[in-house]
Design an enzyme around this catalytic site. Structure first.
Site, PDB file in Angstrom:
ATOM      1  N   SER A  58       0.875  -1.312   0.132  1.00  0.00           N
ATOM      2  CA  SER A  58      -0.092   0.028  -0.046  1.00  0.00           C
ATOM      3  C   SER A  58       0.892   1.240   0.086  1.00  0.00           C
ATOM      4  O   SER A  58       1.825   1.126   0.457  1.00  0.00           O
ATOM      5  CB  SER A  58      -0.846   0.057   1.179  1.00  0.00           C
ATOM      6  OG  SER A  58      -1.705  -1.225   1.412  1.00  0.00           O
TER       7      SER A  58
HETATM    8  N1  SAH Z   1       0.011  -5.183   4.224  1.00  0.00           N
HETATM    9  C1  SAH Z   1       0.349  -5.545   2.981  1.00  0.00           C
HETATM   10  C2  SAH Z   1      -0.325  -5.292   2.143  1.00  0.00           C
HETATM   11  C3  SAH Z   1      -0.513  -6.239   0.884  1.00  0.00           C
HETATM   12  S1  SAH Z   1      -1.833  -6.547  -0.276  1.00  0.00           S
HETATM   13  C4  SAH Z   1       1.769  -4.904   2.913  1.00  0.00           C
HETATM   14  O1  SAH Z   1       2.305  -3.799   3.696  1.00  0.00           O
HETATM   15  O2  SAH Z   1       2.677  -5.294   1.923  1.00  0.00           O
HETATM   16  C5  SAH Z   1      -2.919  -7.376   0.633  1.00  0.00           C
HETATM   17  C6  SAH Z   1      -2.548  -8.782   1.146  1.00  0.00           C
HETATM   18  O3  SAH Z   1      -3.689  -9.393   1.474  1.00  0.00           O
HETATM   19  C7  SAH Z   1      -1.854  -9.504  -0.071  1.00  0.00           C
HETATM   20  O4  SAH Z   1      -0.533 -10.183   0.191  1.00  0.00           O
HETATM   21  C8  SAH Z   1      -3.005 -10.855  -0.482  1.00  0.00           C
HETATM   22  O5  SAH Z   1      -2.438 -12.079  -0.881  1.00  0.00           O
HETATM   23  C9  SAH Z   1      -3.599 -10.998   1.195  1.00  0.00           C
HETATM   24  N2  SAH Z   1      -4.992 -11.667   1.108  1.00  0.00           N
HETATM   25  C10 SAH Z   1      -6.092 -11.214   0.263  1.00  0.00           C
HETATM   26  N3  SAH Z   1      -6.960 -12.004   0.798  1.00  0.00           N
HETATM   27  C11 SAH Z   1      -6.503 -12.701   1.948  1.00  0.00           C
HETATM   28  C12 SAH Z   1      -7.227 -13.728   2.753  1.00  0.00           C
HETATM   29  N4  SAH Z   1      -8.372 -14.130   2.537  1.00  0.00           N
HETATM   30  N5  SAH Z   1      -6.511 -13.950   3.929  1.00  0.00           N
HETATM   31  C13 SAH Z   1      -5.237 -13.703   4.101  1.00  0.00           C
HETATM   32  N6  SAH Z   1      -4.610 -12.700   3.298  1.00  0.00           N
HETATM   33  C14 SAH Z   1      -5.273 -12.253   2.347  1.00  0.00           C
END
Ligand code: SAH
Length: 223
Positions: A70
């Protein structure tokens, strides 16, 4: 709560980071602790080398597997919402570990972080990065975070960095009394960052829309 020590981290120039913090202030981030931690966290460590020179731009960046880290503003905003809406959050659950950047910011602010990710290679990279930063107050789970982490709950704060169409009941159930859930909600092009505050220990939840956002979707199951 852990503090970062920077020997050998190879931070980018101080000027670049100061500029990022000034931008966050201009965008309305006020919490000094959040600004300080973001200023001191090496965001370039959370990206593949080819992209690391863009780490301090105010933009979301790809981390592989169709996922994104993000933009700094959103990380700052969600973290600030957590601190401003709970008197002293100690136990925090994060859904969507991704690169581990948001996790590392949280781990410097609260006693313990639990983080759930559904893509295993992302999780293991994030784990390595946090270990390298000596942030050891984090527990990782490879699972569908839509169910939260029931046997470790309830949590003072839950932050989801992936967007469901509607708020999962399991997440609501795992908010501690006076706790908060901060989560983007809605379909891909129409998401709202939403704050849910559990009032006291009753099943009373107050919901507030914060602002429109664009996150990757919360996808059910694991890969
Ligand atoms: N907090 C992260 C943002 C990553 S984007 C950072 O700072 O880099 C969001 C993340 O949520 C992705 O890695 C994706 O794989 C994960 N995600 C999506 N659906 C999910 C679920 N049902 N359970 C766990 N993770 C999930």
């Amino acid at each position: 709560m852990s503090e970062l020590h920077f020997d050998g981290i190879g931070m980018t120039s101080k000027r670049t980071r100061i500029r990022m913090i000034q931008r966050l202030e201009e965008q309305g981030i006020r919490n000094g602790k959040v600004l300080q931690i973001i200023a001191n966290t090496p965001r370039h460590w959370f990206l593949d080398e080819a992209l690391s020179h863009r780490a301090y731009e105010d933009t979301a960046l790809p981390i592989g597997h169709g996922q994104t880290l993000s933009q700094p503003y959103i990380v700052a905003r969600m973290t600030e919402l957590l601190l401003d809406n709970h008197p002293a959050p100690r136990r925090v659950l994060e859904i969507g570990t991704g690169s581990g950047y948001q996790t590392s910011v949280l781990a410097q602010l609260v006693e313990k972080v639990w983080t759930v990710e559904r893509i295993r290679p992302l999780q293991s990279k994030a784990r390595d990065r946090l270990a390298r930063l000596r942030l050891y107050n984090v527990h990782y789970k490879y699972a569908d975070g839509g169910f939260g982490w029931a046997d470790q709950g309830p949590f003072d704060g839950i932050i989801s960095t992936a967007a469901p169409i509607s708020i999962p009941a399991d997440l609501l159930a795992q908010i501690a009394p006076d706790g908060v859930l901060i989560i983007p909600v809605g379909p891909e092009h129409n998401q709202q960052l939403t704050l849910v505050k559990r009032e006291g220990s009753d099943d009373q939840y107050r919901q507030k829309i914060i602002e429109p956002v664009r996150f990757v979707p919360l996808v059910p199951g694991v890969t």
